[in-house]
Design a protein around this motif. Structure first.
Motif: not given
Length: 406
Positions: A234-251
């Motif tokens: 994953l590049n920077r954009r791909g990482l951001q999307l994956a990170g935001e999905r994981e953050l949403a799961r965390y919340v």
């Protein structure tokens, strides 16, 4: 009869689609699937021209060409689907054999005159039923998430097509007459269904094929947009999307996760000493090594340069520290094929952890891990540091990592 009454519309459709797919195949000559589909509609073009020619052609020639063109078209259609899906190519000979074996029968019955017209049509119906069943089976048994709806549409229609053809054969075997030769009742409904299916097939099959190609192309473009071309991570954009999905799961579910930033030590020296090709080799092999130690649920990406990001889903801080230490040791013990004795490469790691905190953002977590990485660099490299909890976390957004640290 209905099937003959709508024949003109079907023939015109075949000629139009043939022209379109011939031009598409000519424009994209590397696309084998499109070439096979163009061949299918060339056979359809021959069918349409023979049908429109009517009595201008000898009866035996027109009947033989029209009867043989359809199985050939569906054999080519199967080949196009098989090449697009990347499977089922070994079964292509079955569909092709049906078209080839039927030719002598069509020729004989065509020369024999109208006395064999019912048998000729029934043989054609049976071959088309078997060919479309084979193609539908290939579409339904392929596990490709991206093209699932397009495959389901084409496979579903081919199943209906095959069913109608089987019913036509059954009507003949039971009554000795074609469905269109019998007044009213079930046979008449089969005849009406045949006419509808024949006309719709000329449109829905090519459109479904184009739909499959389009969704595959769209998925490939999205993948390229989110992937690093060198390491295929994953590049920077791909990482951001994956990170935001994981953050949403965390919340939502309170599932903690750890974020790790890794940076190869003194990477600029590798490029300066051995060249950028050697540096690219080190990056790709490092990516493979990191991927080897991660779970399928973890996310790995390249942030840029020699910097990698690891998103460890559902991982507590002790587990993240243990994994990072394993990665650090494994990388330090790996000899890259550079120089006479090989080259040892080390990496520094920065770790941050959600820890039940609220109001977290992806950029904030990434900055925390980055600050921990800077602390590891200051500590002598080839080590890892954890972003401090408690009051020390006030460093977030205040201290930035100097760009000259490598």
């Amino acid at each position: 009869m209905l099937t003959y009454a709508i024949g003109f519309i079907q023939n015109v459709q075949l000629i139009c689609f043939a022209a379109v797919f011939i031009l598409m195949a000519w424009d994209d000559r590397e696309n084998r699937s499109l070439r096979w589909l163009a061949c299918a509609y060339v056979a359809g073009l021959v069918y349409g021209v023979a049908g429109l020619a009517g009595h201008a052609l000898p009866h035996w020639l027109r009947v033989t060409v029209m009867m043989e063109a359809t199985p050939i078209a569906y054999a080519f259609h199967y080949a196009g689907v098989a090449h697009f899906l990347g499977r089922g190519k070994r079964l292509l000979w079955i569909s092709a054999a049906m078209a080839i074996v039927s030719l002598p029968f069509y020729l004989y019955m065509g020369l024999a005159g109208n006395g064999w017209s019912a048998e000729l049509s029934t043989l054609n119906d049976l071959i088309l039923a078997l060919q479309t069943t084979l193609t539908a089976w290939l579409l339904f048994t392929t596990s490709d998430h991206v093209t699932r709806w397009a495959r389901a549409t084409m496979g579903g229609f081919l199943s209906v097509y095959a069913l109608v053809e089987y019913l036509r054969v059954a009507v003949y075997l039971r009554t000795g007459h074609m469905p269109g030769e019998l007044p009213g009742g079930f046979a008449n409904r089969v005849e009406i269904a045949s006419g509808i299916v024949y006309v719709v097939a000329c449109s829905i099959l090519p459109l479904a094929f184009i739909w499959m190609m389009n969704v595959r192309l769209h998925a490939n473009l999205n993948l390229k947009m989110l992937s690093d071309p060198l390491t295929e991570l994953l590049n920077r954009r791909g990482l951001q999307l994956a990170g935001e999905r994981e953050l949403a799961r965390y919340v939502r579910f309170g599932m903690d996760f750890a974020l790790v930033v890794a940076d190869l030590d003194h990477f600029k020296r590798i490029n300066d000493t051995f060249g950028h090709a050697a540096g690219d080799m080190v990056l790709t092999r490092t990516a493979g090594l990191l991927q080897h130690y991660l779970r399928q649920t973890d996310v790995l990406g390249r942030l840029g340069g020699e910097e990698f990001v690891l998103l460890l889903a559902g991982t507590e801080l002790p587990g993240a520290r243990l994994l990072v230490e394993r990665l650090r040791i494994a990388l330090a013990e790996t000899a890259f094929p550079l120089g006479e004795e090989g080259l040892q490469v080390t990496s520094s790691f920065g770790i941050t952890f959600t820890g039940g905190r609220k109001g977290l953002t992806w950029s904030g977590l990434l900055n925390e891990a980055d600050l921990a990485l800077y602390a590891a660099k200051r500590a002598g490299r080839n080590t890892c540091r954890i972003y401090p909890e408690g009051p020390e976390s006030a460093l977030l957004g205040v201290e930035k990592r100097p760009s000259q640290v490598a």
